[in-house]
Scaffold this motif. Structure first.
Motif, short mmCIF file in Angstrom:
data_model
loop_
_atom_site.label_atom_id
_atom_site.label_comp_id
_atom_site.label_asym_id
_atom_site.label_seq_id
_atom_site.Cartn_x
_atom_site.Cartn_y
_atom_site.Cartn_z
N UNK A 133 -35.35 4.70 -28.63
CA UNK A 133 -34.67 4.94 -29.79
C UNK A 133 -33.27 4.94 -29.36
N UNK A 134 -32.53 5.85 -28.34
CA UNK A 134 -31.06 5.58 -28.33
C UNK A 134 -30.87 4.08 -27.40
N UNK A 135 -32.06 3.91 -26.13
CA UNK A 135 -31.11 1.57 -26.03
C UNK A 135 -30.73 1.07 -26.68
N UNK A 136 -31.83 1.43 -28.38
CA UNK A 136 -31.25 0.56 -29.38
C UNK A 136 -30.91 0.68 -30.55
N UNK A 137 -30.41 2.16 -29.88
CA UNK A 137 -28.82 2.37 -30.86
C UNK A 137 -27.86 1.61 -30.02
N UNK A 139 -40.79 8.45 -24.75
CA UNK A 139 -40.39 7.03 -24.59
C UNK A 139 -40.36 6.23 -25.36
N UNK A 140 -40.94 6.75 -26.71
CA UNK A 140 -39.70 6.68 -27.86
C UNK A 140 -39.28 6.61 -28.07
N UNK A 141 -38.74 7.99 -27.32
CA UNK A 141 -37.03 8.44 -27.90
C UNK A 141 -36.10 7.44 -26.64
N UNK A 142 -36.42 7.23 -25.53
CA UNK A 142 -35.87 6.43 -24.65
C UNK A 142 -35.55 5.36 -25.39
N UNK A 144 -50.34 9.39 -26.75
CA UNK A 144 -49.23 9.80 -27.81
C UNK A 144 -48.20 10.88 -27.46
N UNK A 145 -48.22 12.15 -27.48
CA UNK A 145 -47.33 12.62 -26.68
C UNK A 145 -46.66 12.39 -25.25
N UNK A 146 -47.22 11.92 -25.04
CA UNK A 146 -46.54 11.50 -23.70
C UNK A 146 -46.38 10.07 -23.77
N UNK A 147 -46.18 9.64 -25.07
CA UNK A 147 -45.21 8.16 -24.69
C UNK A 147 -44.74 8.08 -26.14
#
Length: 127
Positions: free
Chosen positions: A92-96, A87-90, A81-84
């Motif tokens: 989130x930024x892409x969706x923004x 990529x969640x931040x990536x 989960x920490x590793x993933x």
């Protein structure tokens, strides 16, 4: 070393039976027979799945009298989960950025519609 364990965890999670076993173990420890019950597979097949989960560090196994119990070990899931999360931040930024682009495009279209439907000065109706 952590990357190797993450690879083992992902490999273990790739199988739907192993994921179902982990889900069942969230309710408490279980024997091979209890874990095999919902599946149309043999107990030896379930034992092989348990070995994969154990090698990945996702379960531990202990003996209680004549029963061999499997126990969920969730720490490797936290590591994944920490590793993933990186990529969640990536995403989130892409969706923004995508939201901003869509808003800009919708604003442009609204401006075009407003210009097209604006009252135009009427000319002389005489032919």
């Amino acid at each position: 070393m952590a990357d190797d364990r993450i690879s083992l965890v992902f490999a273990a999670l790739a199988d739907p039976i192993r994921r179902a076993i982990l889900t069942r173990l969230t309710e408490g420890d279980a024997t091979v027979a209890e874990l095999a019950a919902p599946f149309d597979v043999s107990q030896p097949a379930i034992s092989r799945h348990l070995k994969v989960l154990e090698n990945a560090g996702l379960i531990s196994r202990t003996r209680r009298a004549t029963a061999r119990l499997s126990h969920l070990e969730a720490e490797p899931l936290r590591e994944v989960t920490t590793w993933l999360a990186r990529y969640q931040r990536f995403w989130d930024e892409s969706h923004e950025r995508l939201d901003e682009l869509l808003a800009a495009l919708q604003g442009d279209r609204k401006g075009e519609r407003d210009r097209d439907t604006a009252v135009r000065p009427r000319g002389d109706d005489h032919g």
